[in-house]
Scaffold this motif. Structure first.
Motif, PDB file in Angstrom:
ATOM      1  N   GLY A 163      30.653  42.866  18.676  1.00 43.19           N
ATOM      2  CA  GLY A 163      32.105  42.911  18.759  1.00 43.19           C
ATOM      3  C   GLY A 163      32.636  44.287  19.092  1.00 43.19           C
ATOM      4  N   ILE A 164      31.935  45.321  18.649  1.00 34.89           N
ATOM      5  CA  ILE A 164      32.372  46.704  18.883  1.00 34.89           C
ATOM      6  C   ILE A 164      31.855  47.245  20.204  1.00 34.89           C
ATOM      7  CG2 ILE A 164      32.195  49.083  18.030  1.00 34.89           C
ATOM      8  CD1 ILE A 164      31.930  47.816  15.189  1.00 34.89           C
ATOM      9  N   HIS A 165      30.586  46.974  20.532  1.00 38.42           N
ATOM     10  CA  HIS A 165      29.910  47.664  21.624  1.00 38.42           C
ATOM     11  C   HIS A 165      29.641  46.791  22.849  1.00 38.42           C
ATOM     12  CE1 HIS A 165      29.240  51.116  19.025  1.00 38.42           C
ATOM     13  NE2 HIS A 165      28.749  50.312  18.091  1.00 38.42           N
ATOM     14  N   SER A 166      30.128  45.560  22.871  1.00 41.10           N
ATOM     15  CA  SER A 166      29.895  44.703  24.039  1.00 41.10           C
ATOM     16  C   SER A 166      30.408  45.374  25.310  1.00 41.10           C
ATOM     17  CB  SER A 166      30.604  43.357  23.862  1.00 41.10           C
ATOM     18  OG  SER A 166      30.517  42.587  25.054  1.00 41.10           O
ATOM     19  N   PRO A 167      29.662  45.234  26.408  1.00 39.31           N
ATOM     20  CA  PRO A 167      30.116  45.818  27.681  1.00 39.31           C
ATOM     21  C   PRO A 167      31.275  45.049  28.317  1.00 39.31           C
ATOM     22  CG  PRO A 167      28.052  44.639  27.984  1.00 39.31           C
ATOM     23  CD  PRO A 167      28.307  44.650  26.515  1.00 39.31           C
ATOM     24  N   TYR A 168      31.684  43.946  27.741  1.00 40.07           N
ATOM     25  CA  TYR A 168      32.839  43.190  28.238  1.00 40.07           C
ATOM     26  C   TYR A 168      33.482  42.475  27.051  1.00 40.07           C
ATOM     27  CZ  TYR A 168      29.165  39.572  28.352  1.00 40.07           C
ATOM     28  OH  TYR A 168      28.114  38.722  28.040  1.00 40.07           O
ATOM     29  N   PRO A 169      34.729  42.056  27.186  1.00 38.12           N
ATOM     30  CA  PRO A 169      35.427  41.445  26.044  1.00 38.12           C
ATOM     31  C   PRO A 169      34.774  40.127  25.617  1.00 38.12           C
ATOM     32  CG  PRO A 169      36.992  42.169  27.716  1.00 38.12           C
ATOM     33  CD  PRO A 169      35.633  42.277  28.339  1.00 38.12           C
ATOM     34  N   LEU A 170      34.646  39.943  24.322  1.00 40.10           N
ATOM     35  CA  LEU A 170      34.133  38.701  23.750  1.00 40.10           C
ATOM     36  C   LEU A 170      35.304  37.871  23.240  1.00 40.10           C
ATOM     37  CD1 LEU A 170      31.139  40.173  21.723  1.00 40.10           C
ATOM     38  CD2 LEU A 170      31.070  39.127  24.000  1.00 40.10           C
ATOM     39  N   LYS A 171      35.083  36.555  23.172  1.00 36.75           N
ATOM     40  CA  LYS A 171      36.153  35.663  22.749  1.00 36.75           C
ATOM     41  C   LYS A 171      36.279  35.564  21.234  1.00 36.75           C
ATOM     42  CE  LYS A 171      37.451  34.488  26.887  1.00 36.75           C
ATOM     43  NZ  LYS A 171      38.773  34.925  27.390  1.00 36.75           N
ATOM     44  N   ALA A 172      35.165  35.740  20.521  1.00 42.82           N
ATOM     45  CA  ALA A 172      35.228  35.560  19.070  1.00 42.82           C
ATOM     46  C   ALA A 172      33.955  36.091  18.434  1.00 42.82           C
ATOM     47  CB  ALA A 172      35.419  34.084  18.714  1.00 42.82           C
ATOM     48  N   VAL A 173      34.060  36.370  17.139  1.00 42.75           N
ATOM     49  CA  VAL A 173      32.917  36.718  16.295  1.00 42.75           C
ATOM     50  C   VAL A 173      32.936  35.779  15.094  1.00 42.75           C
ATOM     51  CG1 VAL A 173      31.898  38.467  14.777  1.00 42.75           C
ATOM     52  CG2 VAL A 173      32.872  39.140  16.992  1.00 42.75           C
ATOM     53  N   ILE A 174      31.781  35.176  14.800  1.00 41.28           N
ATOM     54  CA  ILE A 174      31.642  34.302  13.636  1.00 41.28           C
ATOM     55  C   ILE A 174      30.468  34.813  12.813  1.00 41.28           C
ATOM     56  CG2 ILE A 174      31.118  31.974  12.815  1.00 41.28           C
ATOM     57  CD1 ILE A 174      32.244  30.918  15.460  1.00 41.28           C
ATOM     58  N   THR A 175      30.685  35.028  11.519  1.00 40.55           N
ATOM     59  CA  THR A 175      29.567  35.438  10.672  1.00 40.55           C
ATOM     60  C   THR A 175      29.537  34.601   9.402  1.00 40.55           C
ATOM     61  OG1 THR A 175      30.735  37.150   9.408  1.00 40.55           O
ATOM     62  CG2 THR A 175      29.734  37.813  11.497  1.00 40.55           C
ATOM     63  N   THR A 176      28.341  34.426   8.872  1.00 41.98           N
ATOM     64  CA  THR A 176      28.136  33.769   7.593  1.00 41.98           C
ATOM     65  C   THR A 176      27.383  34.733   6.679  1.00 41.98           C
ATOM     66  OG1 THR A 176      26.178  32.689   8.535  1.00 41.98           O
ATOM     67  CG2 THR A 176      28.196  31.387   8.428  1.00 41.98           C
ATOM     68  N   TYR A 177      27.961  34.970   5.491  1.00 45.66           N
ATOM     69  CA  TYR A 177      27.412  35.885   4.471  1.00 45.66           C
ATOM     70  C   TYR A 177      26.838  37.148   5.106  1.00 45.66           C
ATOM     71  CZ  TYR A 177      23.841  32.336   5.545  1.00 45.66           C
ATOM     72  OH  TYR A 177      23.031  31.417   6.184  1.00 45.66           O
ATOM     73  N   ALA A 178      27.670  37.778   5.935  1.00 43.81           N
ATOM     74  CA  ALA A 178      27.214  38.898   6.760  1.00 43.81           C
ATOM     75  C   ALA A 178      27.104  40.187   5.967  1.00 43.81           C
ATOM     76  CB  ALA A 178      28.159  39.103   7.936  1.00 43.81           C
ATOM     77  N   GLY A 179      26.027  40.929   6.209  1.00 45.24           N
ATOM     78  CA  GLY A 179      25.942  42.313   5.797  1.00 45.24           C
ATOM     79  C   GLY A 179      26.626  43.191   6.830  1.00 45.24           C
ATOM     80  N   GLY A 180      26.920  44.421   6.452  1.00 52.44           N
ATOM     81  CA  GLY A 180      27.526  45.350   7.392  1.00 52.44           C
ATOM     82  C   GLY A 180      29.017  45.492   7.259  1.00 52.44           C
ATOM     83  N   GLY A 181      29.622  44.741   6.332  1.00 55.63           N
ATOM     84  CA  GLY A 181      31.067  44.820   6.184  1.00 55.63           C
ATOM     85  C   GLY A 181      31.539  46.035   5.404  1.00 55.63           C
ATOM     86  N   ASP A 182      30.645  46.574   4.555  1.00 58.51           N
ATOM     87  CA  ASP A 182      30.969  47.794   3.812  1.00 58.51           C
ATOM     88  C   ASP A 182      29.666  48.480   3.417  1.00 58.51           C
ATOM     89  OD1 ASP A 182      32.080  49.858   2.463  1.00 58.51           O
ATOM     90  OD2 ASP A 182      32.911  48.658   0.818  1.00 58.51           O
TER      91      ASP A 182
END
Length: 377
Positions: A163-182
């Motif tokens: 979502g941050i580093h994609s070389p082109y715009p993405l339509k959406a991000v979906i995560t389940t019990y994701a690490g990396g939020g804090d």
């Protein structure tokens, strides 16, 4: 879906290690029913604490991708002629191509390597995938202007990178019990002196893990596929070791001593974030530091009883997104533990035996694909 419902493509090679993606295409009929001429793409990044796992389908992949909430078997995705029912109500059924991607695992490689893999795979999907599909017996083509990403557990952090580093715009991000939020919380930075990880005692020595972490990064071939079959192998326990020592930020950023410097600062306030931003690798590899208004619309699903990745992470990440004006849906799954969207994960969740909580969980999972479809053009 045929005898081989996925097609594997190599998207790059690093030090003689092939990095690949498995492409699960909807049928012509599924695509026709969706009303689209080309299939939108949902890229999936597997879990495993960024240290273990592979792109293959297994019992720890959320069934909502193919068949939720009605019972079905992932076995039916792999072979025709099975007695199991065909998958329904998931992404492929909705006319979406699901792409499960390799990415470099931590040790000695860092989040910088993962970011590079994410970018290269997304470029391949945009520039080469349809040309490669022409060589196979399928009339289905993907729509490179309609790409979303998803990830579970550690794979959620990879989805944040996309979502941050994609070389082109993405339509959406979906995560389940994701690490990396804090990643600046005490959970990741403080050393543990008592057992803290479900079912695992304190690990007694760094000896099994030093060869993984201390090898020279630029000359060591990447590890991209490690089965979860041996839960006691050094790589399977590497994430636990990084949590125990409070050094996951070191492993992600490649900056030795970063975690120790951060843990000396108070968890409350912005002191840790300010220090982490001073290093360019910290800015790039800690997702919470790279957010802006251009981040895609996001759907976060997290169990309230998750003992491995705490629900506070998704709350924190969603709050940051909303402060940037980004659409964010946070669905907190009451009674859900880690892996709540899998059959075994829900059964082992505190709420797994509760009929009402199970009903709510199933209803919530059934919301994900319709939400995604609304965000495709």
């Amino acid at each position: 879906m045929g005898t081989s419902p996925w097609i594997t493509f190599k998207f790059k090679e690093v030090k003689r290690v092939n990095m690949a993606m498995d492409v699960y295409l909807p049928s012509d009929e599924q695509l026709r029913k969706s009303g689209k001429e080309r299939a939108p793409v949902l890229v999936y990044y597997h879990g495993g604490g960024l240290c273990v796992g592979d792109r293959g389908w297994n019992d720890w992949v959320g069934r909502w991708l193919f068949c939720e909430p009605r019972p079905c078997s992932i076995i039916s995705l792999h072979a025709s002629g099975s007695d199991q029912s065909e998958p329904t109500d998931g992404a492929v059924e909705a006319g979406i191509a699901v792409v499960s991607c390799d990415y470099t695992l931590l040790g000695p490689h860092t989040g910088e390597d993962i970011i590079c893999d994410v970018q290269d795979a997304l470029v391949f999907i945009r520039d080469e995938l349809n040309d490669k599909l022409e060589k196979h017996e399928t009339a289905v083509r993907v729509d490179p202007k309609n790409v979303a990403v998803s990830g579970a557990s550690g794979g959620g952090c990879v989805a944040y990178y996309a979502g941050i580093h994609s070389p082109y715009p993405l339509k959406a991000v979906i995560t389940t019990y994701a690490g990396g939020g804090d990643l600046l919380s005490d959970w990741y930075l403080q050393e543990k002196t008592e057992p803290f990880f479900p079912g695992v005692p304190l690990l007694p020595s760094s000896a099994p893990f030093s060869p993984l972490l201390d090898a020279p990064r630029h000359t060591t071939p990447p590890t991209v596929r490690t089965p979860l079959s041996d839960p006691h192998s050094p790589r399977s326990l590497l994430f636990v070791w990084l949590l125990q020592r409070g050094t996951l930020v070191d492993a992600l950023s490649g900056v030795r001593g970063a975690s120790a410097a951060l843990r000396r600062l108070p968890a409350a306030g912005q002191a840790r974030a300010r220090l982490a931003r001073e290093d360019p690798h910290g800015r790039r590899t800690l997702p919470q530091l790279g957010l802006g208004a251009a981040f895609p619309p996001t759907f976060l699903a997290h169990g309230t009883e998750d003992a491995i990745v705490h629900v506070e992470e998704s709350r924190h990440f969603c709050g940051l997104l909303r402060s940037e004006g980004v659409e964010c849906v946070l669905w907190e799954v009451e009674g859900g533990g880690h892996g709540f969207d899998t059959e075994g994960g829900w059964k082992s969740s505190p709420g797994g035996g509760d009929e009402e909580l199970t009903r709510r969980k199933d209803e919530g999972l059934a919301r994900i694909i319709p939400w995604l479809v609304e965000h495709f053009d």
